[in-house]
Enzyme design. Structure first.
Site, PDB file in Angstrom:
ATOM      1  N   ASP A   1      -0.662  -6.258  -0.099  1.00 53.41           N
ATOM      2  CA  ASP A   1      -1.313  -5.627   0.951  1.00 53.41           C
ATOM      3  C   ASP A   1      -2.664  -5.515   1.073  1.00 53.41           C
ATOM      4  O   ASP A   1      -3.554  -5.153   0.148  1.00 53.41           O
ATOM      5  CB  ASP A   1      -0.571  -4.064   1.252  1.00 53.41           C
ATOM      6  CG  ASP A   1       0.457  -3.875   2.174  1.00 53.41           C
ATOM      7  OD1 ASP A   1       0.501  -4.778   3.168  1.00 53.41           O
ATOM      8  OD2 ASP A   1       1.221  -3.255   1.976  1.00 53.41           O
TER       9      ASP A   1
ATOM     10  N   LYS B   1      -0.717  -9.616   3.097  1.00 53.79           N
ATOM     11  CA  LYS B   1       0.074  -8.995   4.280  1.00 53.79           C
ATOM     12  C   LYS B   1      -0.972  -8.123   5.040  1.00 53.79           C
ATOM     13  O   LYS B   1      -1.850  -7.511   4.360  1.00 53.79           O
ATOM     14  CB  LYS B   1       1.067  -8.238   3.828  1.00 53.79           C
ATOM     15  CG  LYS B   1       1.944  -7.524   5.057  1.00 53.79           C
ATOM     16  CD  LYS B   1       3.268  -7.137   4.625  1.00 53.79           C
ATOM     17  CE  LYS B   1       3.414  -5.877   4.035  1.00 53.79           C
ATOM     18  NZ  LYS B   1       2.697  -4.689   4.746  1.00 53.79           N
TER      19      LYS B   1
ATOM     20  N   GLU C   1      -1.320  -5.339   8.479  1.00 53.25           N
ATOM     21  CA  GLU C   1      -0.752  -4.780   9.820  1.00 53.25           C
ATOM     22  C   GLU C   1      -1.492  -4.921  11.054  1.00 53.25           C
ATOM     23  O   GLU C   1      -2.701  -4.780  11.017  1.00 53.25           O
ATOM     24  CB  GLU C   1      -0.734  -3.341   9.544  1.00 53.25           C
ATOM     25  CG  GLU C   1       0.205  -3.023   8.121  1.00 53.25           C
ATOM     26  CD  GLU C   1       0.359  -1.640   8.227  1.00 53.25           C
ATOM     27  OE1 GLU C   1       0.018  -0.802   9.014  1.00 53.25           O
ATOM     28  OE2 GLU C   1       0.944  -0.970   6.917  1.00 53.25           O
TER      29      GLU C   1
ATOM     30  N   ASP D   1       0.754  -1.341  -0.079  1.00 45.84           N
ATOM     31  CA  ASP D   1       0.071  -0.139   0.028  1.00 45.84           C
ATOM     32  C   ASP D   1       0.934   1.258  -0.181  1.00 45.84           C
ATOM     33  O   ASP D   1       0.317   2.418  -0.166  1.00 45.84           O
ATOM     34  CB  ASP D   1      -1.173   0.000   1.167  1.00 45.84           C
ATOM     35  CG  ASP D   1      -0.356  -0.222   2.650  1.00 45.84           C
ATOM     36  OD1 ASP D   1       0.839  -0.220   2.477  1.00 45.84           O
ATOM     37  OD2 ASP D   1      -0.997  -0.089   3.391  1.00 45.84           O
ATOM     38  N   SER D   2       2.266   1.002  -0.010  1.00 45.45           N
ATOM     39  CA  SER D   2       3.016   2.275  -0.137  1.00 45.45           C
ATOM     40  C   SER D   2       2.698   2.850  -1.507  1.00 45.45           C
ATOM     41  O   SER D   2       3.331   3.714  -1.857  1.00 45.45           O
ATOM     42  CB  SER D   2       4.551   1.622   0.020  1.00 45.45           C
ATOM     43  OG  SER D   2       4.726   0.549  -0.695  1.00 45.45           O
TER      44      SER D   2
ATOM     45  N   GLU E   1       9.103  -3.744  11.133  1.00 53.49           N
ATOM     46  CA  GLU E   1       9.481  -2.490  10.551  1.00 53.49           C
ATOM     47  C   GLU E   1       9.831  -1.451  11.720  1.00 53.49           C
ATOM     48  O   GLU E   1       8.943  -1.400  12.873  1.00 53.49           O
ATOM     49  CB  GLU E   1       8.118  -1.813   9.670  1.00 53.49           C
ATOM     50  CG  GLU E   1       8.564  -0.474   9.321  1.00 53.49           C
ATOM     51  CD  GLU E   1       7.519   0.019   8.105  1.00 53.49           C
ATOM     52  OE1 GLU E   1       6.611  -0.924   7.636  1.00 53.49           O
ATOM     53  OE2 GLU E   1       7.809   1.157   7.632  1.00 53.49           O
TER      54      GLU E   1
HETATM   55  O1  KIV Z   1       3.612  -0.938   1.669  1.00 51.94           O
HETATM   56  C1  KIV Z   1       4.792  -1.320   1.656  1.00 51.94           C
HETATM   57  O2  KIV Z   1       5.562  -1.212   0.897  1.00 51.94           O
HETATM   58  C2  KIV Z   1       5.162  -1.972   2.905  1.00 51.94           C
HETATM   59  C3  KIV Z   1       6.781  -2.498   3.127  1.00 51.94           C
HETATM   60  C4  KIV Z   1       7.336  -0.924   3.516  1.00 51.94           C
HETATM   61  C5  KIV Z   1       7.144  -3.253   4.300  1.00 51.94           C
HETATM   62  O3  KIV Z   1       4.519  -2.455   3.885  1.00 51.94           O
END
Ligand code: KIV
Length: 265
Positions: A86, A114, A116, A47-48, A183
């Site tokens: 994500d 993934k 959080e 989600d970055s 992280e």
């Molecule tokens: O969204 C992302 O890029 C991340 C990584 C930085 C671990 O969660």
């Protein structure tokens, strides 16, 4: 380069043998193809993308639609890497939503999701893993919690935080996650978690002791003037792209490009 597919059992083998796991973000097909060809083990449709390619200030506005769209693109470019997508902010606030949305990501081409959160998300992670959806955990600095954390701050600096993060790690493992991102935490805490858990840990600003490392690809390729302390820039693509596009502009404006060499007749 590597010819075999990266699977969950392979990642466990790597944990046991001490081979380091490499992970990078990917948001489009072409870059995914290149990273896959380079032998990167895991590609994260992170989600970055909110910050990196959509121009938001943080990851909060990223939607399921965004992640699905980019998961489809990335999975079309990959032969061997494991594709992890994500779960965006608020897409797993109830177990029903978590199940429905993780299923949508798997259908779009992800092999795992993934999310959080630690102890508070143990039940949801368990439901997903028991339903056949591989889950990677993500604890410590959690960008979807920036308002609660008061910004992008290293976590685990006090004994209370250290205990909370260790409890989070154990909860994520016991819920069935196959791996966990650590992280923004002190190296020593990441070391203790890595030694305590059977599943591989993947560090992002968490020091040298994790089972693998993840970075945002655009950070390591040098697309930005600024990079956080934990990022090593392996290239300076910003400079290269600036130089090339400025040269193109001048050449078109001055009639240097195109020449007959680039014409069809
Ligand atoms: O969204 C992302 O890029 C991340 C990584 C930085 C671990 O969660």
């Amino acid at each position: 380069m590597r010819k075999e597919k990266v699977t969950l059992p392979r990642l466990m083998e790597m944990k046991k043998s001490g081979e380091k796991i490499t992970m990078l973000t990917a948001y489009d097909c072409l870059l995914a193809q290149i990273l896959d060809e380079a032998g990167i083990d895991i590609l994260l449709v992170g989600d970055s993308m909110g910050n990196v390619i959509l121009g938001y200030e943080n990851t909060i506005p990223v939607t399921m639609r965004d992640i699905i769209h980019h998961t489809k693109a990335v999975s079309r470019g990959v032969k061997n890497a494991l594709v992890v997508s994500d779960m965006p902010f608020m897409s797993y606030f109830s177990t029903e939503e978590a199940l429905k949305n993780s299923g949508r990501l798997i259908r779009a081409g992800a092999q795992a999701v993934k999310l959080e959160g630690g102890l508070a998300f143990e039940d949801k992670i368990r439901t997903l893993t028991e339903s056949g959806i591989p889950v990677m955990g993500h604890i410590g600095l959690m960008p979807q919690h920036i308002y609660q954390m008061g910004g992008y701050k290293v976590q685990g600096k006090t004994p209370e935080e250290t205990k909370r993060i260790m409890d989070d790690a154990k909860a994520v493992e016991s819920a069935g996650a196959f791996s966990i991102i650590l992280e923004g935490m002190p190296s020593n805490l990441a070391k203790n978690i890595t030694e305590e858990l059977k599943i591989p840990t993947i560090g992002c600003g968490a020091g040298v002791h994790c089972g693998g490392q993840v970075l945002v690809t655009h950070d390591l390729l040098g697309f930005y003037d600024f990079a956080p302390r934990f990022v090593k820039r392996y290239a300076n693509l910003r400079e290269i792209i600036l130089k090339a596009s400025r040269k193109y502009k001048v050449e078109v404006e001055e009639g240097i490009f195109p020449t007959d060499q680039y014409s069809y007749d």
